[in-house]
Design an enzyme around this catalytic site. Structure first.
Site, short mmCIF file in Angstrom:
data_model
loop_
_atom_site.label_atom_id
_atom_site.label_comp_id
_atom_site.label_asym_id
_atom_site.label_seq_id
_atom_site.Cartn_x
_atom_site.Cartn_y
_atom_site.Cartn_z
N GLU A 41 30.28 22.89 41.56
CA GLU A 41 31.14 22.08 40.88
C GLU A 41 30.72 21.67 39.52
O GLU A 41 31.70 21.80 38.43
CB GLU A 41 31.88 21.21 41.62
CG GLU A 41 32.48 21.61 43.00
CD GLU A 41 33.71 22.30 42.53
OE1 GLU A 41 34.47 21.83 41.53
OE2 GLU A 41 33.92 23.36 43.16
N CYS A 203 49.59 39.77 36.70
CA CYS A 203 50.83 39.15 37.53
C CYS A 203 51.14 40.04 38.52
O CYS A 203 51.75 39.57 39.77
CB CYS A 203 52.10 38.88 36.49
SG CYS A 203 51.27 37.72 35.09
N CYS A 206 49.65 39.35 41.78
CA CYS A 206 49.64 37.91 42.21
C CYS A 206 50.36 37.58 43.35
O CYS A 206 51.64 37.99 43.39
CB CYS A 206 50.00 37.16 41.13
SG CYS A 206 49.80 35.15 41.46
#
Length: 350
Positions: A41, A203, A206
């Site tokens: 992280e 998109c 998605c």
């Protein structure tokens, strides 16, 4: 769409998500290693996965446990971090590991507030550790998640603004499911990294496109709104490369303040006259060669670097008595924390 956002994301993740990243390696009890999750992280802040994997594996090979990190000296930690930038994060890692050994039995705590109290661990990083290593229901909000949620909910304003970020946290917490939290957090990060990219988002592939505000209203090129621009200043420095007859290079440890604080670097000067005087203070020199200038870009300014090579320099005796100066061979350079542009520069001549 009738199915919750988390359900659609998890179905997509089962087919397309990334499940073989080195920090996802499971322990004997099936959980992920909190140390690996934490390290990844921190490394992934402002750095892409493809770049981080090599650094992560090298770091883990050298310091496989939190206790190993705590026991390492700072130069070792900075050398392993060299090239990722933002060296304060490496120092926070080191200090946090030491605190965990001193106060938490050599482990990262499982309590959210206790994690937040550790150096360099913010709200999203603490949530990621608890969600991915322990399966606890905590939301995350890294750059990829911000982009997904900003577009899905049609939120205007720069995501770094406090009011916008507050909205995003509310959505992040609402969408986080009660089960498969580790997979969900990975899924929403993966979606942002592989489909909902800043430029040319995919998109049509998605799973959230059906009720995405930005997709429906043709706003994907606008959202997230960019940070208001401002000009980035530049400054110039001469970097002095003093190389002796054995091929060793003189390094100087930078002070505790400013850029690259505490790292080993090259002596610097503001102009050629100061460069010559500085070089003569450290060694006997005969001539200098100007190497190809280059520019290193920081987040807040550009540094124009003009390298000046003093070859076959003879070290003055006093250098050995100064702990902030040292002559290093090419083999020794590999074990030190050096700023990335300095390491790259030296690799071209050493």
């Amino acid at each position: 769409m009738s199915a919750p956002l988390s359900s659609r994301l998890l179905r997509w993740f089962d087919r397309h998500g990334r499940k073989d990243l080195p920090w996802q390696q499971a322990l004997d009890d099936g959980r992920r290693d909190a140390y690996r999750v934490w390290l990844s992280e921190v490394m992934l802040q402002q750095t892409q996965v493809a770049t981080v994997i090599g650094y992560f594996q090298r770091f883990i090979d050298a310091l496989p446990t939190l206790r190993d990190l705590a026991a390492a000296d700072e130069d070792t930690v900075l050398a392993l971090w060299s090239g990722l930038g933002y060296y304060r994060r490496a120092r926070f890692l080191h200090r946090t590991a030491q605190i965990c050994v001193e106060q938490h039995g050599g482990e990262l705590p499982r309590d959210f507030d206790a994690l937040r109290a550790l150096p360099g661990i913010g709200r999203s990083t603490a949530g990621a550790i608890l969600a991915q290593a322990h399966g606890l229901r905590f939301a995350i909000l890294d750059g990829n998640v911000k982009r997904v949620l900003t577009r899905h909910h049609g939120i205007h304003g720069h995501p770094g603004e406090s009011a916008v970020e507050k909205q995003l946290w509310l959505h992040a917490e609402t969408h986080t499911p009660t089960s498969r939290v580790a997979d969900y957090t990975q899924a929403i990060m993966d979606l942002g990294a592989t489909l909902c990219m800043r430029a040319r988002p995919r998109c049509e592939d998605c799973p959230l496109a059906g009720d995405c505000t930005a997709y429906r209203n043709d706003l994907t090129a606008l959202l997230p709104n960019r940070k208001p621009g401002k000009s980035i200043p530049s400054r110039t420095t001469l970097m002095l490369i003093l190389r002796d007859a054995h091929g060793r290079v003189l390094l100087e440890r930078r002070g505790p303040q400013g850029v690259w604080s505490g790292l080993w670097s090259l002596p610097e000067a503001a102009n050629p006259d100061i460069a010559w005087r500085t070089a003569q203070q450290h060694a006997q020199i005969d001539d200098a060669q100007m190497l190809t200038p280059f520019t290193h870009v920081f987040s807040h300014y550009r540094l124009n670097i003009e390298p000046l090579l003093f070859d076959r320099a003879t070290a003055h005796r006093g250098i050995a008595d100064n702990p902030q100066l040292r002559w290093c061979s090419s083999a020794e350079l590999a074990a030190l924390g050096l700023p990335a542009p300095v390491r790259t520069l030296l690799q071209t001549i050493v």
